[in-house]
Design a protein around this motif. Structure first.
Motif: not given
Length: 261
Positions: A34-54
């Motif tokens: 769960i990305d609960a950091d309102e300022s983190n823009l790239c967690l999905h890239r570090l996982l290798g996933a697409h950006q889901p709908e917020i």
């Protein structure tokens, strides 16, 4: 098990969240990040996933989210976003991405000047964690916002464990101890992962912390640094991460907590 990953800004908590998620998934666990950091823009890239709908956007932005959260306060109410019992299988599909068997849910992001504080994002996180019921083979890793504000919003209240990432910085060490004290007030145990460690700083870092609560010391790693710099999926295989995962999978929440403030 729900595990809050927290720490000072720049300590490497997002990196450690992804490395732990990968190692836990490889060990056979079903993992939700769960990305609960309102300022983190790239967690999905570090996982290798697409950006889901917020999730906050899917609920209609701040106005729509405000109404959904009001309805969610009535525990008899159910909608597409908040079930009375939420599981890894009934989370809103449009708000999920997946890579290598790891699911990613993004709560909310600050996008515009003057749009307001992140309290509503914290409200979503708190509501999700209060309802989310994971099975024995499922682990939820929450990448918290930097600092301690998530404790003030009681987001950690429904977590089983807090892991504070500590880098070689005096403020980081002090924040880790404060996090332990605050989490204890909520009845949640805190353990530490030391990050960016080499032989010269290890002794100084451990001197300010309860050594029995240190579950891993992660050395500086050029491969991880370059993958982070390029926004690539994190793939480094490190024995220290495996040791931290072993602690997590064997952890049993105590029936009572002796609070020391």
């Amino acid at each position: 098990m729900k595990i809050m990953i927290c720490g000072k800004g720049g300590c490497g908590k997002s990196t450690l969240t992804i490395l732990l998620a990968r190692a836990l998934a490889e060990s056979g666990k079903k993992v939700l990040v769960i990305d609960a950091d309102e300022s983190n823009l790239c967690l999905h890239r570090l996982l290798g996933a697409h950006q889901p709908e917020i999730m906050m956007d899917a609920m209609g932005g701040r106005k729509g989210t405000r109404e959904v959260l009001k309805q969610a306060a009535d525990h008899e109410h159910e909608d597409d976003f908040f079930k009375q019992v939420m599981t890894l299988d009934n989370l809103p599909g449009e708000c999920l991405a997946e890579a290598d068997g790891i699911k990613l849910l993004v709560v909310g992001k600050i996008k515009e000047f003057g749009e307001g504080c992140a309290c509503m994002i914290g409200g979503i996180s708190k509501a999700v964690l209060a309802r989310l019921q994971e099975k024995a083979d499922e682990i939820v890793l929450i990448d918290a916002e930097a600092g301690l504000e998530h404790f003030g919003r009681q987001v950690d209240k429904n977590c089983d464990l807090v892991i504070c990432v500590v880098d070689p910085n005096y403020e980081s060490i002090q924040m880790a101890e404060r996090a332990r004290q605050i989490a204890a007030g909520a009845g949640v145990q805190t353990y530490f992962i030391l990050n960016k460690v080499d032989g010269e700083v290890l002794e100084a870092m451990t001197a300010g912390l309860d050594r029995q609560r240190i579950i891993a010391a992660i050395p500086r790693n050029n491969e991880i640094f370059l993958q982070n710099l390029k926004g690539q999926p994190l793939t480094a295989d490190m024995p220290q991460i495996a040791a931290a995962c072993s602690f997590i999978t064997s952890y049993r929440k105590p029936l009572s907590l002796n609070i020391k403030m």
